[in-house]
Design a protein around this motif. Structure first.
Motif, PDB file in Angstrom:
ATOM      1  N   GLY A   5       0.796  -1.215   0.000  1.00  0.00           N
ATOM      2  CA  GLY A   5       0.000   0.000   0.000  1.00  0.00           C
ATOM      3  C   GLY A   5       0.831   1.268   0.000  1.00  0.00           C
ATOM      4  N   CYS A   6       0.335   2.287  -0.676  1.00  0.00           N
ATOM      5  CA  CYS A   6       0.981   3.592  -0.702  1.00  0.00           C
ATOM      6  C   CYS A   6      -0.088   4.659  -0.839  1.00  0.00           C
ATOM      7  CB  CYS A   6       1.954   3.691  -1.872  1.00  0.00           C
ATOM      8  SG  CYS A   6       2.658   5.347  -2.096  1.00  0.00           S
ATOM      9  N   ASN A   7      -0.080   5.602   0.073  1.00  0.00           N
ATOM     10  CA  ASN A   7      -0.948   6.772  -0.021  1.00  0.00           C
ATOM     11  C   ASN A   7      -0.101   8.029   0.064  1.00  0.00           C
ATOM     12  OD1 ASN A   7      -2.916   4.595   1.293  1.00  0.00           O
ATOM     13  ND2 ASN A   7      -4.141   6.159   0.250  1.00  0.00           N
ATOM     14  N   TYR A   8      -0.532   9.052  -0.632  1.00  0.00           N
ATOM     15  CA  TYR A   8       0.246  10.284  -0.617  1.00  0.00           C
ATOM     16  C   TYR A   8      -0.650  11.454  -0.259  1.00  0.00           C
ATOM     17  CZ  TYR A   8      -1.876  11.321  -5.127  1.00  0.00           C
ATOM     18  OH  TYR A   8      -2.783  11.583  -6.123  1.00  0.00           O
ATOM     19  N   SER A   9       0.005  12.509   0.156  1.00  0.00           N
ATOM     20  CA  SER A   9      -0.706  13.734   0.481  1.00  0.00           C
ATOM     21  C   SER A   9      -0.072  14.851  -0.321  1.00  0.00           C
ATOM     22  CB  SER A   9      -0.589  14.025   1.989  1.00  0.00           C
ATOM     23  OG  SER A   9      -1.089  15.305   2.284  1.00  0.00           O
ATOM     24  N   TYR A  10      -0.837  15.371  -1.283  1.00  0.00           N
ATOM     25  CA  TYR A  10      -0.350  16.503  -2.087  1.00  0.00           C
ATOM     26  C   TYR A  10      -1.534  17.121  -2.799  1.00  0.00           C
ATOM     27  CZ  TYR A  10       2.157  19.376  -5.420  1.00  0.00           C
ATOM     28  OH  TYR A  10       2.602  20.436  -6.137  1.00  0.00           O
ATOM     29  N   GLY A  11      -1.600  18.433  -2.834  1.00  0.00           N
ATOM     30  CA  GLY A  11      -2.773  19.114  -3.354  1.00  0.00           C
ATOM     31  C   GLY A  11      -2.841  19.259  -4.848  1.00  0.00           C
ATOM     32  N   GLY A  12      -1.746  19.047  -5.570  1.00  0.00           N
ATOM     33  CA  GLY A  12      -1.744  19.280  -7.007  1.00  0.00           C
ATOM     34  C   GLY A  12      -1.603  18.001  -7.815  1.00  0.00           C
ATOM     35  N   THR A  13      -1.281  18.175  -9.085  1.00  0.00           N
ATOM     36  CA  THR A  13      -1.072  17.044  -9.997  1.00  0.00           C
ATOM     37  C   THR A  13       0.303  16.448  -9.728  1.00  0.00           C
ATOM     38  OG1 THR A  13      -2.382  18.252 -11.612  1.00  0.00           O
ATOM     39  CG2 THR A  13      -1.163  16.347 -12.400  1.00  0.00           C
ATOM     40  N   VAL A  14       0.362  15.116  -9.748  1.00  0.00           N
ATOM     41  CA  VAL A  14       1.593  14.469  -9.307  1.00  0.00           C
ATOM     42  C   VAL A  14       2.127  13.459 -10.305  1.00  0.00           C
ATOM     43  CG1 VAL A  14       1.075  14.745  -6.839  1.00  0.00           C
ATOM     44  CG2 VAL A  14       0.315  12.676  -8.056  1.00  0.00           C
ATOM     45  N   ASN A  15       3.404  13.198 -10.160  1.00  0.00           N
ATOM     46  CA  ASN A  15       4.046  12.022 -10.756  1.00  0.00           C
ATOM     47  C   ASN A  15       4.221  11.013  -9.621  1.00  0.00           C
ATOM     48  OD1 ASN A  15       4.378  13.397 -13.206  1.00  0.00           O
ATOM     49  ND2 ASN A  15       6.408  14.148 -12.617  1.00  0.00           N
ATOM     50  N   LEU A  16       4.076   9.733  -9.929  1.00  0.00           N
ATOM     51  CA  LEU A  16       4.164   8.697  -8.900  1.00  0.00           C
ATOM     52  C   LEU A  16       5.176   7.643  -9.313  1.00  0.00           C
ATOM     53  CD1 LEU A  16       0.337   8.516  -8.443  1.00  0.00           C
ATOM     54  CD2 LEU A  16       1.909   9.110  -6.598  1.00  0.00           C
ATOM     55  N   PHE A  17       5.878   7.102  -8.340  1.00  0.00           N
ATOM     56  CA  PHE A  17       6.958   6.165  -8.611  1.00  0.00           C
ATOM     57  C   PHE A  17       6.950   5.024  -7.587  1.00  0.00           C
ATOM     58  CE2 PHE A  17       9.194   9.358 -11.181  1.00  0.00           C
ATOM     59  CZ  PHE A  17       8.779  10.554 -10.606  1.00  0.00           C
ATOM     60  N   TRP A  18       7.434   3.885  -8.024  1.00  0.00           N
ATOM     61  CA  TRP A  18       7.883   2.840  -7.113  1.00  0.00           C
ATOM     62  C   TRP A  18       9.329   2.523  -7.465  1.00  0.00           C
ATOM     63  CZ3 TRP A  18       6.110   0.589  -2.774  1.00  0.00           C
ATOM     64  CH2 TRP A  18       4.755   0.750  -2.455  1.00  0.00           C
ATOM     65  N   TYR A  19      10.181   2.581  -6.431  1.00  0.00           N
ATOM     66  CA  TYR A  19      11.584   2.207  -6.571  1.00  0.00           C
ATOM     67  C   TYR A  19      11.823   0.932  -5.781  1.00  0.00           C
ATOM     68  CZ  TYR A  19      12.847   6.801  -8.484  1.00  0.00           C
ATOM     69  OH  TYR A  19      12.963   7.909  -9.273  1.00  0.00           O
ATOM     70  N   VAL A  20      12.856   0.199  -6.178  1.00  0.00           N
ATOM     71  CA  VAL A  20      13.210  -1.030  -5.468  1.00  0.00           C
ATOM     72  C   VAL A  20      14.720  -1.065  -5.261  1.00  0.00           C
ATOM     73  CG1 VAL A  20      13.365  -2.357  -7.631  1.00  0.00           C
ATOM     74  CG2 VAL A  20      13.042  -3.560  -5.467  1.00  0.00           C
ATOM     75  N   GLN A  21      15.134  -1.553  -4.106  1.00  0.00           N
ATOM     76  CA  GLN A  21      16.552  -1.770  -3.868  1.00  0.00           C
ATOM     77  C   GLN A  21      16.751  -3.213  -3.453  1.00  0.00           C
ATOM     78  OE1 GLN A  21      18.647   0.648  -0.903  1.00  0.00           O
ATOM     79  NE2 GLN A  21      20.528   0.457  -2.090  1.00  0.00           N
ATOM     80  N   TYR A  22      17.342  -4.001  -4.351  1.00  0.00           N
ATOM     81  CA  TYR A  22      17.709  -5.373  -4.034  1.00  0.00           C
ATOM     82  C   TYR A  22      18.968  -5.339  -3.175  1.00  0.00           C
ATOM     83  CZ  TYR A  22      14.365  -6.389  -7.710  1.00  0.00           C
ATOM     84  OH  TYR A  22      13.218  -6.436  -8.467  1.00  0.00           O
ATOM     85  N   PRO A  23      19.181  -6.363  -2.360  1.00  0.00           N
ATOM     86  CA  PRO A  23      20.336  -6.346  -1.452  1.00  0.00           C
ATOM     87  C   PRO A  23      21.649  -6.056  -2.177  1.00  0.00           C
ATOM     88  CG  PRO A  23      18.883  -8.179  -0.922  1.00  0.00           C
ATOM     89  CD  PRO A  23      18.349  -7.570  -2.183  1.00  0.00           C
ATOM     90  N   GLY A  24      22.356  -5.013  -1.725  1.00  0.00           N
ATOM     91  CA  GLY A  24      23.664  -4.669  -2.276  1.00  0.00           C
ATOM     92  C   GLY A  24      23.636  -3.996  -3.631  1.00  0.00           C
ATOM     93  N   GLN A  25      22.460  -3.663  -4.102  1.00  0.00           N
ATOM     94  CA  GLN A  25      22.377  -3.089  -5.448  1.00  0.00           C
ATOM     95  C   GLN A  25      21.890  -1.642  -5.421  1.00  0.00           C
ATOM     96  OE1 GLN A  25      20.577  -5.464  -8.497  1.00  0.00           O
ATOM     97  NE2 GLN A  25      21.209  -7.391  -7.545  1.00  0.00           N
ATOM     98  N   HIS A  26      21.832  -1.073  -6.625  1.00  0.00           N
ATOM     99  CA  HIS A  26      21.352   0.290  -6.773  1.00  0.00           C
ATOM    100  C   HIS A  26      19.867   0.390  -6.465  1.00  0.00           C
ATOM    101  CE1 HIS A  26      24.994   0.177  -9.150  1.00  0.00           C
ATOM    102  NE2 HIS A  26      24.952   1.459  -9.386  1.00  0.00           N
ATOM    103  N   LEU A  27      19.472   1.565  -6.030  1.00  0.00           N
ATOM    104  CA  LEU A  27      18.053   1.884  -5.969  1.00  0.00           C
ATOM    105  C   LEU A  27      17.602   2.082  -7.417  1.00  0.00           C
ATOM    106  CD1 LEU A  27      15.787   2.624  -3.905  1.00  0.00           C
ATOM    107  CD2 LEU A  27      16.482   4.995  -4.189  1.00  0.00           C
ATOM    108  N   GLN A  28      16.611   1.331  -7.849  1.00  0.00           N
ATOM    109  CA  GLN A  28      16.229   1.415  -9.266  1.00  0.00           C
ATOM    110  C   GLN A  28      14.721   1.611  -9.417  1.00  0.00           C
ATOM    111  OE1 GLN A  28      16.306  -2.568 -11.445  1.00  0.00           O
ATOM    112  NE2 GLN A  28      17.614  -3.030  -9.699  1.00  0.00           N
TER     113      GLN A  28
END
Lengths: 114, 115
Positions: free
Chosen positions: B22-45
């Motif tokens: 689950g993910c909820n956000y609080s912002y009054g305007g138009t938004v861009n939304l993202f999901w990032y993942v970080q596997y163990p020892g790797q880059h945030l992607q």
């Protein structure tokens, strides 16, 4: 093509010492960002370079933190003197454009101040 | 103030189970939304992103997320997880037409998959 590279991957220093973190962005990316994640909380923005200029440094916590990007290539983030609350993971990211473009992140540097 | 809330700090599943973070956000305007993942020892992607258009977004590795504007939500789903999905997942939001300096991240959800 190499991604965003951060060095070192881990650093353990004593309170009062100085540490310098390095970030090499993707070649050709003018935009470079630093973020920090403290104690498993949110990743928070620190500052943004466009080439060698600081575009936005509103997230820098205090004047013990100094970021540079001489020549507009790699960047360093120096903490001097380090305090216990500076412990966390420092992420660097780079992007080609600014608006609505993907930022590519490094693996982070885990800093522990003891 | 802008914020992102991820409901689960740590989720443990068995292989082949279905996933919803689950993910909820609080912002009054138009938004861009993202999901990032970080596997163990790797880059945030970047796993997937929503800028506009179809609110059901397909990402890499079989992940998808649905933007529900009325609920200010952007939940991440995968019908059948694998052991290799073990990682930390971050939901993030930024104002439309902004740079990465304006990205607000959630506190992350650690996903552990039992083989």
């Amino acid at each position: 093509e190499a991604g965003v590279t951060q060095f070192p991957s881990h650093s353990v220093i004593e309170k009062g010492q100085t540490v310098t973190l390095r970030c090499d962005p993707i070649s050709g990316h003018d935009n470079l960002y630093w973020y920090r994640r403290v104690m498993g909380k949110e990743i928070k923005f620190l500052l943004h370079f466009v080439k060698e200029s600081k575009q936005d440094e509103s997230g820098m916590p205090n004047n013990r933190f100094l970021a540079e990007r001489t020549g507009g290539t790699y960047s360093t983030l120096k903490v001097q003197p380090a305090e216990l609350e500076d412990s966390g993971v420092y992420f660097c990211a780079s992007s080609q454009g600014q608006v609505n473009t993907e930022a590519f992140f490094g693996q982070g540097t885990r800093l522990t101040v003891v | 103030a802008q914020s992102v809330s991820q409901h689960n700090h740590h989720v443990i599943l068995s292989e082949a189970a279905s996933l919803e973070l689950g993910c909820n956000y609080s912002y009054g305007g138009t938004v861009n939304l993202f999901w990032y993942v970080q596997y163990p020892g790797q880059h945030l992607q970047l796993l997937l992103k929503y800028f506009s258009g179809d609110p059901l977004v397909k990402g890499i590795k079989g992940f998808e997320a649905e933007f529900i504007k009325s609920k200010f939500s952007f939940n991440l789903r995968k019908p059948s997880v694998q052991w290799s999905d073990t990682a930390e997942y971050f939901c993030a939001v930024s104002p439309r037409y902004s740079s990465a300096s304006k990205i607000i991240f959630g506190s992350g959800t650690r996903l552990s998959i039992r083989p």
